[in-house]
Scaffold this motif. Structure first.
Motif, mmCIF file in Angstrom:
data_model
loop_
_atom_site.group_PDB
_atom_site.id
_atom_site.type_symbol
_atom_site.label_atom_id
_atom_site.label_comp_id
_atom_site.label_asym_id
_atom_site.label_seq_id
_atom_site.Cartn_x
_atom_site.Cartn_y
_atom_site.Cartn_z
ATOM 1 N N LEU A 163 0.836 -1.190 0.000
ATOM 2 C CA LEU A 163 0.000 0.000 0.000
ATOM 3 C C LEU A 163 0.875 1.246 0.000
ATOM 4 O O LEU A 163 1.863 1.314 0.734
ATOM 5 C CB LEU A 163 -0.897 0.016 1.245
ATOM 6 C CG LEU A 163 -2.066 -0.986 1.260
ATOM 7 C CD1 LEU A 163 -2.774 -0.924 2.602
ATOM 8 C CD2 LEU A 163 -3.040 -0.696 0.114
ATOM 9 N N PRO A 164 0.544 2.252 -0.793
ATOM 10 C CA PRO A 164 1.350 3.480 -0.818
ATOM 11 C C PRO A 164 1.160 4.251 0.473
ATOM 12 O O PRO A 164 0.120 4.164 1.121
ATOM 13 C CB PRO A 164 0.774 4.240 -2.010
ATOM 14 C CG PRO A 164 -0.625 3.751 -2.129
ATOM 15 C CD PRO A 164 -0.583 2.311 -1.741
ATOM 16 N N PRO A 165 2.180 5.006 0.888
ATOM 17 C CA PRO A 165 2.050 5.802 2.108
ATOM 18 C C PRO A 165 0.927 6.814 1.970
ATOM 19 O O PRO A 165 0.645 7.304 0.875
ATOM 20 C CB PRO A 165 3.415 6.507 2.215
ATOM 21 C CG PRO A 165 4.330 5.716 1.339
ATOM 22 C CD PRO A 165 3.485 5.161 0.254
ATOM 23 N N ASP A 166 0.277 7.109 3.082
ATOM 24 C CA ASP A 166 -0.815 8.074 3.093
ATOM 25 C C ASP A 166 -0.237 9.496 3.181
ATOM 26 O O ASP A 166 0.584 9.787 4.058
ATOM 27 C CB ASP A 166 -1.723 7.807 4.303
ATOM 28 C CG ASP A 166 -2.894 8.759 4.340
ATOM 29 O OD1 ASP A 166 -3.857 8.552 3.599
ATOM 30 O OD2 ASP A 166 -2.804 9.734 5.120
ATOM 31 N N ARG A 167 -0.658 10.378 2.293
ATOM 32 C CA ARG A 167 -0.066 11.703 2.225
ATOM 33 C C ARG A 167 -0.305 12.517 3.505
ATOM 34 O O ARG A 167 0.592 13.205 4.002
ATOM 35 C CB ARG A 167 -0.622 12.484 1.023
ATOM 36 C CG ARG A 167 0.227 13.702 0.683
ATOM 37 C CD ARG A 167 -0.329 14.501 -0.468
ATOM 38 N NE ARG A 167 0.693 15.334 -1.070
ATOM 39 C CZ ARG A 167 1.223 16.404 -0.505
ATOM 40 N NH1 ARG A 167 0.820 16.778 0.698
ATOM 41 N NH2 ARG A 167 2.157 17.105 -1.142
ATOM 42 N N SER A 168 -1.495 12.424 4.037
ATOM 43 C CA SER A 168 -1.791 13.197 5.249
ATOM 44 C C SER A 168 -0.942 12.727 6.433
ATOM 45 O O SER A 168 -0.480 13.533 7.246
ATOM 46 C CB SER A 168 -3.287 13.100 5.588
ATOM 47 O OG SER A 168 -3.654 11.757 5.842
ATOM 48 N N GLN A 169 -0.742 11.406 6.495
ATOM 49 C CA GLN A 169 0.109 10.878 7.553
ATOM 50 C C GLN A 169 1.550 11.370 7.393
ATOM 51 O O GLN A 169 2.222 11.712 8.367
ATOM 52 C CB GLN A 169 0.079 9.341 7.540
ATOM 53 C CG GLN A 169 -1.228 8.756 8.043
ATOM 54 C CD GLN A 169 -1.200 7.234 8.070
ATOM 55 O OE1 GLN A 169 -0.307 6.611 7.469
ATOM 56 N NE2 GLN A 169 -2.174 6.645 8.722
ATOM 57 N N LEU A 170 2.008 11.401 6.132
ATOM 58 C CA LEU A 170 3.365 11.869 5.875
ATOM 59 C C LEU A 170 3.522 13.342 6.221
ATOM 60 O O LEU A 170 4.568 13.773 6.720
ATOM 61 C CB LEU A 170 3.742 11.633 4.411
ATOM 62 C CG LEU A 170 4.034 10.186 4.017
ATOM 63 C CD1 LEU A 170 4.311 10.086 2.521
ATOM 64 C CD2 LEU A 170 5.215 9.639 4.804
ATOM 65 N N GLU A 171 2.497 14.128 5.992
ATOM 66 C CA GLU A 171 2.565 15.548 6.343
ATOM 67 C C GLU A 171 2.701 15.723 7.858
ATOM 68 O O GLU A 171 3.461 16.562 8.341
ATOM 69 C CB GLU A 171 1.329 16.274 5.824
ATOM 70 C CG GLU A 171 1.331 16.462 4.313
ATOM 71 C CD GLU A 171 0.043 17.081 3.784
ATOM 72 O OE1 GLU A 171 -0.945 17.106 4.577
ATOM 73 O OE2 GLU A 171 0.014 17.515 2.627
ATOM 74 N N ARG A 172 1.922 14.902 8.598
ATOM 75 C CA ARG A 172 2.015 14.962 10.063
ATOM 76 C C ARG A 172 3.398 14.491 10.529
ATOM 77 O O ARG A 172 3.997 15.064 11.443
ATOM 78 C CB ARG A 172 0.913 14.105 10.695
ATOM 79 C CG ARG A 172 -0.493 14.695 10.549
ATOM 80 C CD ARG A 172 -1.484 14.009 11.460
ATOM 81 N NE ARG A 172 -1.679 12.603 11.082
ATOM 82 C CZ ARG A 172 -2.569 12.173 10.196
ATOM 83 N NH1 ARG A 172 -3.358 13.063 9.563
ATOM 84 N NH2 ARG A 172 -2.708 10.892 9.927
ATOM 85 N N LYS A 173 3.890 13.462 9.861
ATOM 86 C CA LYS A 173 5.205 12.932 10.219
ATOM 87 C C LYS A 173 6.305 13.943 9.897
ATOM 88 O O LYS A 173 7.286 14.076 10.639
ATOM 89 C CB LYS A 173 5.456 11.619 9.479
ATOM 90 C CG LYS A 173 6.715 10.878 9.933
ATOM 91 C CD LYS A 173 6.795 9.510 9.281
ATOM 92 C CE LYS A 173 8.009 8.752 9.755
ATOM 93 N NZ LYS A 173 8.121 7.400 9.130
ATOM 94 N N LEU A 174 6.151 14.663 8.809
ATOM 95 C CA LEU A 174 7.124 15.691 8.441
ATOM 96 C C LEU A 174 7.192 16.759 9.543
ATOM 97 O O LEU A 174 8.274 17.209 9.922
ATOM 98 C CB LEU A 174 6.723 16.330 7.112
ATOM 99 C CG LEU A 174 7.733 17.311 6.501
ATOM 100 C CD1 LEU A 174 8.957 16.567 5.982
ATOM 101 C CD2 LEU A 174 7.076 18.109 5.361
ATOM 102 N N THR A 175 6.004 17.148 10.050
ATOM 103 C CA THR A 175 5.948 18.163 11.107
ATOM 104 C C THR A 175 6.556 17.648 12.407
ATOM 105 O O THR A 175 7.338 18.343 13.073
ATOM 106 C CB THR A 175 4.494 18.590 11.358
ATOM 107 O OG1 THR A 175 3.942 19.131 10.147
ATOM 108 C CG2 THR A 175 4.411 19.628 12.467
ATOM 109 N N SER A 176 6.191 16.410 12.788
ATOM 110 C CA SER A 176 6.697 15.867 14.058
ATOM 111 C C SER A 176 8.204 15.637 13.998
ATOM 112 O O SER A 176 8.916 15.828 14.995
ATOM 113 C CB SER A 176 5.971 14.561 14.407
ATOM 114 O OG SER A 176 6.223 13.569 13.431
ATOM 115 N N THR A 177 8.698 15.227 12.831
ATOM 116 C CA THR A 177 10.141 15.012 12.693
ATOM 117 C C THR A 177 10.897 16.331 12.783
ATOM 118 O O THR A 177 11.976 16.409 13.362
ATOM 119 C CB THR A 177 10.466 14.296 11.364
ATOM 120 O OG1 THR A 177 9.729 13.075 11.283
ATOM 121 C CG2 THR A 177 11.962 13.973 11.265
#
Length: 280
Positions: A16-30
């Motif tokens: 399954l491809p990564p979820d874009r919204s999850q990646l955006e949240r992960k970008l912020t938390s990182t």
């Protein structure tokens, strides 16, 4: 059958491809992890070069992940964010280790400073008892200057240099205090069970004085006349030391002790000849 079904589901999940919204949240938390977290502050406080380098790598990976996300390269963005997190965690671990090491280094320095000051007080007390005069006061004055220098180096964060300076002070006052208390015949006031044990004591005493030459005369040996004198004394001391070791190998420890005492006297002569008084 159930296992095969589970494997198929797991395989499908992995593709399954990564979820874009999850990646955006992960970008912020990182980004928070790298820039404003307690771990980030710990790295800044430690000043550890390896930790700082890992944090810089984490920043670079995070920036690349942001570029990948904006380009809709979701797989790449996900992997880069994972790498950025790993780099940051590695940086935090290194910073923590450096802080633990730094605290121990500071504690060891403070303990040695207290020991040296206590020894200096003892040296002054014994000097007063024996009316030893100017020579002992010269040692005290030199040790005070070294302690002040070590303290200044420590306050400037130069702990390695501070400890080396402090060790010079400690060795100088230790030799002075022992010499004042026991005179030139320190060994005769001690109780040895055998000449072999006395020989081991003299080996340690000889090595201590050899180390004092390196510590106390490092700068003074730059002068040609002093350097030549010290080199000559060191050569004589080394020859006598080798002779003593050969005598000890033949189990003639009585003679070996006397030869080692001669070797140590050569080292004392070198130190005194360079203008630094020590008893001995």
């Amino acid at each position: 059958m159930a296992l095969a079904l589970y494997a198929a589901v797991a395989s499908a999940a992995q593709t399954l491809p990564p979820d874009r919204s999850q990646l955006e949240r992960k970008l912020t938390s990182t980004r928070t992890l790298i820039e404003t977290s307690s771990g980030a502050r710990q790295i800044e406080a430690s000043g550890d070069a390896a930790a700082v380098a890992d944090r810089a790598r984490a920043r670079e990976l995070h920036a690349r992940a942001g570029d990948a996300l904006r380009s809709e390269e979701l797989e790449s963005a996900s992997k880069l964010l994972d790498e950025a997190s790993r780099a940051m965690f590695a940086a935090v671990r290194k910073a923590a280790a450096e802080q633990v090491s730094g605290r121990k280094e500071r504690a060891d320095f403070e303990a040695r400073m207290l020991s040296t000051r206590a020894l200096l007080e003892a040296q002054r007390r014994v000097a007063a008892e024996k009316n030893s005069g100017q020579s002992a006061r010269d040692v005290s004055s030199r040790v005070e200057k070294l302690l002040a220098e070590a303290g200044e180096q420590a306050r400037s964060g130069m702990m390695g240099a501070a400890r080396r300076t402090l060790d010079q002070a400690y060795m100088a006052v230790k030799i002075s205090a022992i010499g004042l208390r026991d005179g030139d015949t320190v060994v005769r006031s001690l109780n040895f069970t055998s000449k072999a044990e006395e020989y081991e004591y003299e080996i340690d005493r000889n090595e201590t004085h050899r180390m004092l030459v390196d510590m106390l005369l490092k700068e003074k040996r730059g002068t040609a006349s002093v350097g030549a004198m010290v080199d000559q004394a060191l050569a004589a001391a080394a020859t006598l030391r080798s002779q003593a070791e050969a005598e000890a190998a033949r189990r003639d420890h009585d003679t070996a002790v006397k030869t080692l005492e001669q070797s140590t006297r050569e080292l004392v002569k070198a130190i005194r000849g360079a203008g630094v008084y020590i008893p001995g």
